[in-house]
Motif scaffolding. Structure first.
Motif, PDB file in Angstrom:
ATOM      1  N   SER A  82       0.815  -1.215   0.000  1.00  0.00           N
ATOM      2  CA  SER A  82       0.000   0.000   0.000  1.00  0.00           C
ATOM      3  C   SER A  82       0.849   1.267   0.000  1.00  0.00           C
ATOM      4  CB  SER A  82      -0.926   0.007   1.222  1.00  0.00           C
ATOM      5  OG  SER A  82      -0.175   0.155   2.409  1.00  0.00           O
ATOM      6  N   GLY A  83       2.176   1.111   0.092  1.00  0.00           N
ATOM      7  CA  GLY A  83       3.067   2.268   0.064  1.00  0.00           C
ATOM      8  C   GLY A  83       3.486   2.768   1.425  1.00  0.00           C
ATOM      9  N   ARG A  84       3.083   2.065   2.491  1.00  0.00           N
ATOM     10  CA  ARG A  84       3.511   2.458   3.831  1.00  0.00           C
ATOM     11  C   ARG A  84       4.962   2.038   4.042  1.00  0.00           C
ATOM     12  NH1 ARG A  84      -1.449  -0.188   7.134  1.00  0.00           N
ATOM     13  NH2 ARG A  84      -0.491  -1.970   6.077  1.00  0.00           N
ATOM     14  N   PHE A  85       5.716   2.930   4.658  1.00  0.00           N
ATOM     15  CA  PHE A  85       7.156   2.711   4.834  1.00  0.00           C
ATOM     16  C   PHE A  85       7.535   2.968   6.280  1.00  0.00           C
ATOM     17  CE2 PHE A  85      11.523   4.224   5.035  1.00  0.00           C
ATOM     18  CZ  PHE A  85      12.209   3.288   4.255  1.00  0.00           C
ATOM     19  N   ALA A  86       8.473   2.180   6.799  1.00  0.00           N
ATOM     20  CA  ALA A  86       8.975   2.410   8.150  1.00  0.00           C
ATOM     21  C   ALA A  86      10.298   1.680   8.322  1.00  0.00           C
ATOM     22  CB  ALA A  86       7.974   1.931   9.195  1.00  0.00           C
ATOM     23  N   ILE A  87      11.034   2.088   9.347  1.00  0.00           N
ATOM     24  CA  ILE A  87      12.311   1.467   9.696  1.00  0.00           C
ATOM     25  C   ILE A  87      12.155   0.760  11.043  1.00  0.00           C
ATOM     26  CG2 ILE A  87      14.757   1.875  10.219  1.00  0.00           C
ATOM     27  CD1 ILE A  87      14.194   2.507   7.386  1.00  0.00           C
ATOM     28  N   GLN A  88      12.635  -0.495  11.090  1.00  0.00           N
ATOM     29  CA  GLN A  88      12.663  -1.225  12.361  1.00  0.00           C
ATOM     30  C   GLN A  88      13.632  -0.543  13.314  1.00  0.00           C
ATOM     31  OE1 GLN A  88      11.176  -4.635  12.951  1.00  0.00           O
ATOM     32  NE2 GLN A  88      11.600  -4.002  15.043  1.00  0.00           N
ATOM     33  N   GLU A  89      13.226  -0.384  14.568  1.00  0.00           N
ATOM     34  CA  GLU A  89      14.082   0.339  15.511  1.00  0.00           C
ATOM     35  C   GLU A  89      15.445  -0.326  15.663  1.00  0.00           C
ATOM     36  OE1 GLU A  89      14.308   1.614  20.202  1.00  0.00           O
ATOM     37  OE2 GLU A  89      12.341   1.331  19.301  1.00  0.00           O
ATOM     38  N   GLY A  90      15.464  -1.626  15.848  1.00  0.00           N
ATOM     39  CA  GLY A  90      16.719  -2.354  15.978  1.00  0.00           C
ATOM     40  C   GLY A  90      16.532  -3.789  15.532  1.00  0.00           C
ATOM     41  N   MET A  91      17.643  -4.444  15.173  1.00  0.00           N
ATOM     42  CA  MET A  91      17.512  -5.791  14.652  1.00  0.00           C
ATOM     43  C   MET A  91      18.847  -6.521  14.765  1.00  0.00           C
ATOM     44  SD  MET A  91      15.967  -6.959  10.987  1.00  0.00           S
ATOM     45  CE  MET A  91      17.116  -5.911  10.089  1.00  0.00           C
ATOM     46  N   THR A  92      18.795  -7.745  15.253  1.00  0.00           N
ATOM     47  CA  THR A  92      19.941  -8.626  15.193  1.00  0.00           C
ATOM     48  C   THR A  92      19.572  -9.817  14.320  1.00  0.00           C
ATOM     49  OG1 THR A  92      19.206  -9.557  17.310  1.00  0.00           O
ATOM     50  CG2 THR A  92      20.986  -7.947  17.381  1.00  0.00           C
TER      51      THR A  92
END
Length: 894
Positions: free
Chosen positions: A439-449
């Motif tokens: 749908s065009g929604r975008f976001a960045i995961q706060e942190g990730m291992t």
């Protein structure tokens, strides 16, 4: 007595000499020591993939790590990629690897593996004794790794090899073009250079393991060879699996060329693949997939009846070339994929005994509750992997040139390389951690291992730091993130902490910290900063009601003492492990910045009275922060001046964080210059520890180390650095003219992460952390760049007579430079629209003779006027008609 003593000394001398000879003989018989250096650790690398497509991480050992293209956890809600393997096996090495086979005239052929491994296996080909089974197959001797996101260049050399191989690999990354930056593809471009006059027969072989539906044991393999004009591609598929399963899709490898391309698909064991590879300069052009499957009595393929650890299928594709001295030869491959079944998810709390979702139950464990399919953005442009292949092969040259231009433009700069490299390294997070749904929604995961998602997506407090990079390069994606937050705003105006894997769902809180005073001011600043930057009035109209609701929420719900300032009463902000009480410099400085921007927006929305109200509250806040928090050196951590807690003299690095935001938004100084600079210097004096790291907070009575004795605190945030804070603070210093001090902070971060081997994976709450994307603010600070409603400002922080600065505006990228007495503003990619241009007066000392013109001969209707800003003198020219620049167009002032 003396004679005896002398004789004894002689005996001792001869004994010591004899011992020396014995020791020397022993040392000569021992092997020389081997040295292990911390730089030998292989811990991070550049992520290859597009925005929201998933990625693979190429590190300096030539191996590909952290595969996340399958909607697999932690990047998606599918299973974690944890395949059954033999103990101590480097199984990821078998997912994708490259071999080079070569033959010199009159000699036996040899094969080199273009990677290193700490395990005994090589490229997933063997799990035991490769030095015995295949003495003619050895890992490459030396790999030189050079990375500038999104490019990795590797040079492979070996004393046994009469040629060198270089690889340049990348995925398209083109600012202001999210469609071409979200393609599920990686290009691998090899170049072979001979070191001998004798012609060589060289074959590069790319191998990929079929990982489609890797978590399903009941399946059978399918492989399809697709020959098109100019390339050959093998597509990996499986049968016996629901086509809506989250890890189901397609993947494969392609090779450019025709007569020199060969393949061998569907192999699993080292025999007979390796023997065939050794005896022929081309693969056999066969598909052996059927022999990896089980068959029914009638000969049809059937799914396995259960989990089977031997479900392994690999396919190889090769390019064979004749290489002669002085003529480098190219061999190009690509990897593409298509996994559309990305399901959303929200956090549930599962009761361990009853297996039911019971929020608030003490006996719970966090679980992902899968929702509907949210999909991948690339589905809007491609319906299958074949369409991906068609696009990336036809547009290979253009995608490469435009991606390379961004990198070249960025590095064509007067800024020191270590600063450019540090900022460039943070671009990696846009790929490793991005969610970009259909749908065009975008976001960045706060942190990730590698095995865990840390925190929500689009965390509001962390976004205020990291999203400056997204806004600068992909403003439409940044605005989409804020729109997602708007949808989830509560009726009374509260803003959620973050979003779930389904970006339309809330994922609130961190380790029990749910009531957060900073979220509403964070949201207001983000929305209005984005508006001022993009000049998108339709965006402001859409978001304005939610902004006003957030302001009302703060005034009605978060102001406990009636001073119109949000009040802290414990651990309830981004610094979620040490408490603040009453008036907090961190919170109030942001609230003031939010209201200052709201006053501008209200005026633009025709609400003059509301604008004056917001301005008045902001000014009262400035008076309060000066009277209650200023202690003569800096703004103290907090002051419960109407309560029982009193003053907290903690010196927080982020005490004037709202001022950093104000600089981003072009507001200028909110507080007195002398107080700002005194605070900045005190922070450096207290918290910049031996120029290696900048800790978050220092108390005057605990300058060496703040004693953290409370075992309930989940992490020590006071004595430790947050990279995103360090880099934002460095930009703040530079904006305030403390340029060398700011560069010292950046150098400390750069050195620390290089030493740790984590240059491409900054740590905080998990790895690949979102906050350090604040690094982009350093680029703007050095050039003094701001854009506010199409008004461009440059205030270069240099005394040099010539300079070049890169910038990214709301619709395109450009360069601002000075050479031969001329100032130029050049459009590099996209487009630029200027309503006015503001420059420091020292750049135009002879204003009466300064002429402004464009390369397109656009008419300049306007004249230079003097303008006072933050006690500095600027010159501004307002254009009656906006100046429009396309790539290569420029404005020149001479």
């Amino acid at each position: 007595m003396s004679m005896f003593s002398n004789f004894k000394q002689q005996i001792n001398f001869f004994v010591s000499v004899l011992l020396c000879f014995i020791t020397l003989a022993q040392s000569n018989s021992l092997s020389k020591p081997e040295v292990s250096h911390r730089s030998h650790r292989v811990r991070s690398g550049v992520a290859l993939g597009g925005l929201g497509t998933g990625s693979i991480e190429l590190r300096k050992d030539g191996n590909f790590y952290n595969w996340s293209i399958f909607n697999n956890y932690p990047s998606g809600t599918g299973s974690i990629l944890d395949l059954p393997i033999k103990p101590f096996s480097n199984d990821h090495n078998s997912f994708l690897f490259f071999l080079v086979r070569y033959k010199e005239a009159g000699k036996q052929p040899k094969i080199k593996l273009l990677q290193h491994s700490d395990g005994i296996d090589q490229g997933g080909l063997l799990n035991e004794s490769p030095i015995y089974y295949f003495p003619w197959l050895t890992p490459i001797e030396t790999i030189e790794y050079h990375a500038n996101f999104p490019f990795v260049k590797m040079t492979f050399s070996d004393n046994e090899m009469p040629f060198m191989i270089s690889l340049e690999t990348f995925s398209p990354f083109i600012p202001h073009n999210p469609d071409d930056s979200s393609i599920p593809v990686v290009y691998f471009n090899f170049s072979i250079t001979s070191k001998t006059d004798t012609p060589l027969e060289v074959e590069i072989i790319a191998t990929q393991r079929n990982l489609v539906a890797f978590d399903k044991g009941k399946k059978f393999f399918k492989t399809e060879i697709q020959k098109k004009d100019g390339y050959t591609f093998f597509k990996h598929d499986v049968g016996g699996v629901p086509t809506d399963h989250n890890t189901y899709g397609h993947m494969g490898l392609g090779a450019f060329g025709e007569q020199d391309v060969s393949y061998y698909t569907g192999w699993a064991h080292r025999h007979p693949f390796m023997e065939k590879l050794l005896t022929s300069s081309k693969l056999a052009n066969i598909d052996d997939t059927k022999n990896r499957n089980k068959t029914a009595p009638d000969g049809t393929q059937i799914a396995f009846t259960g989990d089977d650890n031997n479900q392994i299928l690999k396919s190889s594709i090769a390019i064979t070339k004749t290489v002669v001295s002085g003529k480098p030869v190219k061999a190009d491959f690509f990897m593409s994929w298509y996994f559309p079944n990305a399901y959303g998810a929200v956090n549930g709390k599962r009761n361990k005994k009853k297996n039911t979702l019971l929020p608030g139950d003490k006996g719970y464990e966090i679980a992902l509750k899968q929702t509907n399919i949210v999909g991948r953005y690339y589905e809007n442009n491609f319906k299958n992997v074949e369409q991906v292949n068609s696009y990336v092969t036809k547009n290979k040259k253009s995608l490469y040139q435009r991606t390379k231009q961004f990198t070249n433009d960025f590095y064509e700069s007067s800024v020191e390389p270590f600063i450019l490299n540090q900022v460039n390294s943070q671009l990696n997070t846009l790929v490793t951690s991005s969610q970009y749904d259909k749908s065009g929604r975008f976001a960045i995961q706060e942190g990730m291992t590698a095995n865990q998602a840390w925190g929500p997506f689009a965390t509001t407090d962390v976004s205020l730091y990291g999203s400056v990079m997204t806004l600068s390069l992909f403003p439409e994606l940044q605005k989409s993130m804020m729109k997602a937050h708007k949808v989830l705003q509560t009726e009374k105006g509260e803003i959620n902490h973050g979003l779930g894997f389904d970006l339309g769902k809330n994922k609130n809180g961190t380790f029990g910290v749910y009531e957060r005073v900073d979220l509403a001011p964070n949201y207001i600043q983000l929305v209005l900063r984005d508006y001022l930057y993009t000049n998108d009035t339709s965006y402001l109209r859409e978001m304005w009601p939610s902004v006003k609701l957030s302001i009302d929420y703060v005034l009605k719900e978060l102001d406990k003492d009636g001073d119109e300032m949000p009040d802290m009463h414990g651990i309830m902000c981004s610094y979620d492990n040490f408490p603040m009480y009453g008036l907090s410099s961190y919170i109030v400085s942001q609230w003031i910045a939010a209201l200052k921007m709201a006053a501008i927006a209200a005026k633009d929305m025709g609400e003059e009275s509301l604008s004056k109200t917001y301005e008045k509250i902001a000014n009262n806040g400035i008076d309060l922060i000066d009277s209650q928090l200023w202690n003569g050196q800096y703004y103290r951590l907090s002051n419960d001046y109407l309560g029982e807690k009193g003053k907290d003299e903690g010196c927080l690095t982020d005490q004037l964080f709202g001022q950093w935001v104000a600089h981003q938004a072009g507001l200028g100084r909110l507080f007195e210059e002398q107080k700002i600079k005194s605070s900045l210097q005190t922070i450096l004096d207290y918290s910049f520890i031996e120029e290696t790291y900048l800790r978050n907070c220092t108390w005057p009575e605990h300058k060496l180390f703040y004693p953290m004795h409370d075992t309930n605190l989940w992490v020590d945030q006071a004595n430790t650095p947050w990279t995103g804070v360090e880099l934002a603070f460095a930009a703040f210093l530079i904006r305030e003219g403390m340029i060398d001090q700011g560069k010292n902070i950046i150098q400390a971060v750069d050195n620390r992460y290089r030493k740790a081997g984590l240059y491409w994976d900054h740590q905080e709450f998990g790895g690949h952390y979102y906050r350090p994307m604040s690094a982009w603010s350093v680029i703007d600070a050095l050039s003094g760049f701001n854009i506010v409603k199409n008004q461009y400002t440059f205030d270069p922080k240099t005394k040099e007579n010539t300079f070049t600065y890169f910038f990214s505006a709301n619709t395109g990228t450009g360069q601002f430079l000075k050479e031969k007495g001329k100032l130029k503003l050049i459009c590099k990619q996209g487009s630029l629209t200027l309503s006015s241009l503001k420059l420091p007066s020292e750049l135009l000392p002879k204003l009466n003779t300064a002429k402004i013109s464009t390369s397109t001969n656009q008419k300049i209707n306007g004249k230079w006027n003097k303008y006072k800003h933050d006690d500095s003198e600027f010159l501004i020219i307002e254009f009656k008609d906006n100046i429009q620049l396309k790539p290569a167009d420029f404005i020149v002032i001479e």
